[in-house]
Design an enzyme around this catalytic site. Sequence first.
Site, PDB file in Angstrom:
ATOM      1  N   SER A   7       0.844  -1.196   0.000  1.00  0.00           N
ATOM      2  CA  SER A   7       0.000   0.000   0.000  1.00  0.00           C
ATOM      3  C   SER A   7       0.874   1.239   0.000  1.00  0.00           C
ATOM      4  O   SER A   7       1.666   1.461   0.934  1.00  0.00           O
ATOM      5  CB  SER A   7      -0.906   0.011   1.234  1.00  0.00           C
ATOM      6  OG  SER A   7      -1.538   1.267   1.365  1.00  0.00           O
ATOM      7  N   HIS A  32      -1.389  -1.314  -4.103  1.00  0.00           N
ATOM      8  CA  HIS A  32      -2.657  -0.945  -3.477  1.00  0.00           C
ATOM      9  C   HIS A  32      -2.684   0.561  -3.258  1.00  0.00           C
ATOM     10  O   HIS A  32      -1.763   1.137  -2.659  1.00  0.00           O
ATOM     11  CB  HIS A  32      -2.815  -1.678  -2.148  1.00  0.00           C
ATOM     12  CG  HIS A  32      -4.174  -1.547  -1.538  1.00  0.00           C
ATOM     13  ND1 HIS A  32      -5.259  -2.287  -1.957  1.00  0.00           N
ATOM     14  CD2 HIS A  32      -4.628  -0.755  -0.529  1.00  0.00           C
ATOM     15  CE1 HIS A  32      -6.312  -1.967  -1.234  1.00  0.00           C
ATOM     16  NE2 HIS A  32      -5.959  -1.033  -0.366  1.00  0.00           N
ATOM     17  N   ASP A  34      -4.909   3.539  -1.693  1.00  0.00           N
ATOM     18  CA  ASP A  34      -6.015   3.905  -0.824  1.00  0.00           C
ATOM     19  C   ASP A  34      -6.454   5.334  -1.094  1.00  0.00           C
ATOM     20  O   ASP A  34      -5.698   6.279  -0.844  1.00  0.00           O
ATOM     21  CB  ASP A  34      -5.604   3.775   0.645  1.00  0.00           C
ATOM     22  CG  ASP A  34      -5.485   2.326   1.084  1.00  0.00           C
ATOM     23  OD1 ASP A  34      -6.451   1.576   0.879  1.00  0.00           O
ATOM     24  OD2 ASP A  34      -4.432   1.949   1.627  1.00  0.00           O
ATOM     25  N   MET A  36      -8.922   8.340  -0.105  1.00  0.00           N
ATOM     26  CA  MET A  36      -9.753   8.797   1.010  1.00  0.00           C
ATOM     27  C   MET A  36     -10.219  10.229   0.765  1.00  0.00           C
ATOM     28  O   MET A  36      -9.443  11.052   0.275  1.00  0.00           O
ATOM     29  CB  MET A  36      -8.961   8.742   2.316  1.00  0.00           C
ATOM     30  CG  MET A  36      -8.292   7.416   2.580  1.00  0.00           C
ATOM     31  SD  MET A  36      -7.397   7.459   4.146  1.00  0.00           S
ATOM     32  CE  MET A  36      -6.282   6.063   3.910  1.00  0.00           C
ATOM     33  N   HIS A  65      -8.525   1.304  -4.041  1.00  0.00           N
ATOM     34  CA  HIS A  65      -9.508   1.098  -2.975  1.00  0.00           C
ATOM     35  C   HIS A  65     -10.166   2.438  -2.664  1.00  0.00           C
ATOM     36  O   HIS A  65      -9.535   3.339  -2.100  1.00  0.00           O
ATOM     37  CB  HIS A  65      -8.773   0.521  -1.753  1.00  0.00           C
ATOM     38  CG  HIS A  65      -9.614   0.379  -0.530  1.00  0.00           C
ATOM     39  ND1 HIS A  65      -9.071   0.229   0.732  1.00  0.00           N
ATOM     40  CD2 HIS A  65     -10.964   0.343  -0.353  1.00  0.00           C
ATOM     41  CE1 HIS A  65     -10.034   0.124   1.622  1.00  0.00           C
ATOM     42  NE2 HIS A  65     -11.197   0.189   0.987  1.00  0.00           N
ATOM     43  N   MET A  67     -12.269   4.681  -0.626  1.00  0.00           N
ATOM     44  CA  MET A  67     -12.894   4.935   0.672  1.00  0.00           C
ATOM     45  C   MET A  67     -13.509   6.333   0.609  1.00  0.00           C
ATOM     46  O   MET A  67     -13.054   7.279   1.260  1.00  0.00           O
ATOM     47  CB  MET A  67     -11.845   4.835   1.789  1.00  0.00           C
ATOM     48  CG  MET A  67     -11.376   3.422   2.024  1.00  0.00           C
ATOM     49  SD  MET A  67     -10.107   3.307   3.317  1.00  0.00           S
ATOM     50  CE  MET A  67      -8.641   3.570   2.325  1.00  0.00           C
ATOM     51  N   MET A 155     -11.697  -5.371   5.736  1.00  0.00           N
ATOM     52  CA  MET A 155     -10.887  -4.429   6.503  1.00  0.00           C
ATOM     53  C   MET A 155     -10.653  -5.003   7.898  1.00  0.00           C
ATOM     54  O   MET A 155     -11.613  -5.266   8.633  1.00  0.00           O
ATOM     55  CB  MET A 155     -11.578  -3.074   6.600  1.00  0.00           C
ATOM     56  CG  MET A 155     -11.729  -2.333   5.282  1.00  0.00           C
ATOM     57  SD  MET A 155     -10.150  -1.998   4.453  1.00  0.00           S
ATOM     58  CE  MET A 155      -9.317  -0.993   5.715  1.00  0.00           C
ATOM     59  N   ASP A 193      -6.914  -6.154   4.438  1.00  0.00           N
ATOM     60  CA  ASP A 193      -6.172  -4.903   4.548  1.00  0.00           C
ATOM     61  C   ASP A 193      -6.255  -4.383   5.977  1.00  0.00           C
ATOM     62  O   ASP A 193      -7.346  -4.175   6.503  1.00  0.00           O
ATOM     63  CB  ASP A 193      -6.759  -3.870   3.583  1.00  0.00           C
ATOM     64  CG  ASP A 193      -6.010  -2.544   3.592  1.00  0.00           C
ATOM     65  OD1 ASP A 193      -4.995  -2.426   4.301  1.00  0.00           O
ATOM     66  OD2 ASP A 193      -6.443  -1.623   2.885  1.00  0.00           O
TER      67      ASP A 193
END
Length: 233
Positions: A7, A32, A34, A36, A65, A67, A155, A193
């Site tokens: 990540s 990966h 993330d 946000m 991913h 979020m 998660m 994750d």
Amino acid sequence: MSIIAPSILSADFTKLGQELNDVEKAGADWIHIDVMDGHFVPNISYGPIIVEACKKATSLTLDVHLMIEKPDLMIPEFANAGADLISVHAEACSHLHRTIQLIKSLESLRYKNINDNEEKKQVKTNIKAGVALNPATPLSAIEWVLNDVDFVLIMSVNPGFGGQKFIDSSIEKIKALSKMIKERNSKAIIQVDGGIGFETIGKVADAGATSFVAGSAIFKTADYKETIMRLRE
């Protein structure tokens, strides 16, 4: 089969291109990413421009991913930026099935070697869709889309920040999900994750996971190759 997905949330962004190159040479399978928005989770990370930069810096699969709230509005942007896999949170989707179908309808450009001289050509592939679940969200939230998704992301920490402690109850949740997938003859794989490291990866693998997101466990070590090799073991 085990998939190691570093990540970049834990990478050194002053040299992101080099970090990506290093983990690729070290044997990572996916990158990966993330995303946000400061609303769905209490943190802000980055957007499509970073995905686009990663696409130029590595040939590894980009696992994005989301979020974020209202992910449908941004999914095409991340697809255009080069995402190969996109996961959304069940908690953020009013019409989860529709969102999954949107992801799978989109294509991503990838580069493929066409000869021994490593000459590459661009090929289009359909983006794979995943659905993510927060620690307190029950598996019933995704029971009726298991045959539509390519992977489920469990998660094992509360999303929003890297470096958190693994939530032990995630093990039983992964086991239950693995059983549910088999009962429904789903081809979805299980990704985990949060808090993944030497002490936890064996437990989640035994529970049924095959894709492992690791941030600080990789990027905060001196030898990425040795770390990734030990995680596989």
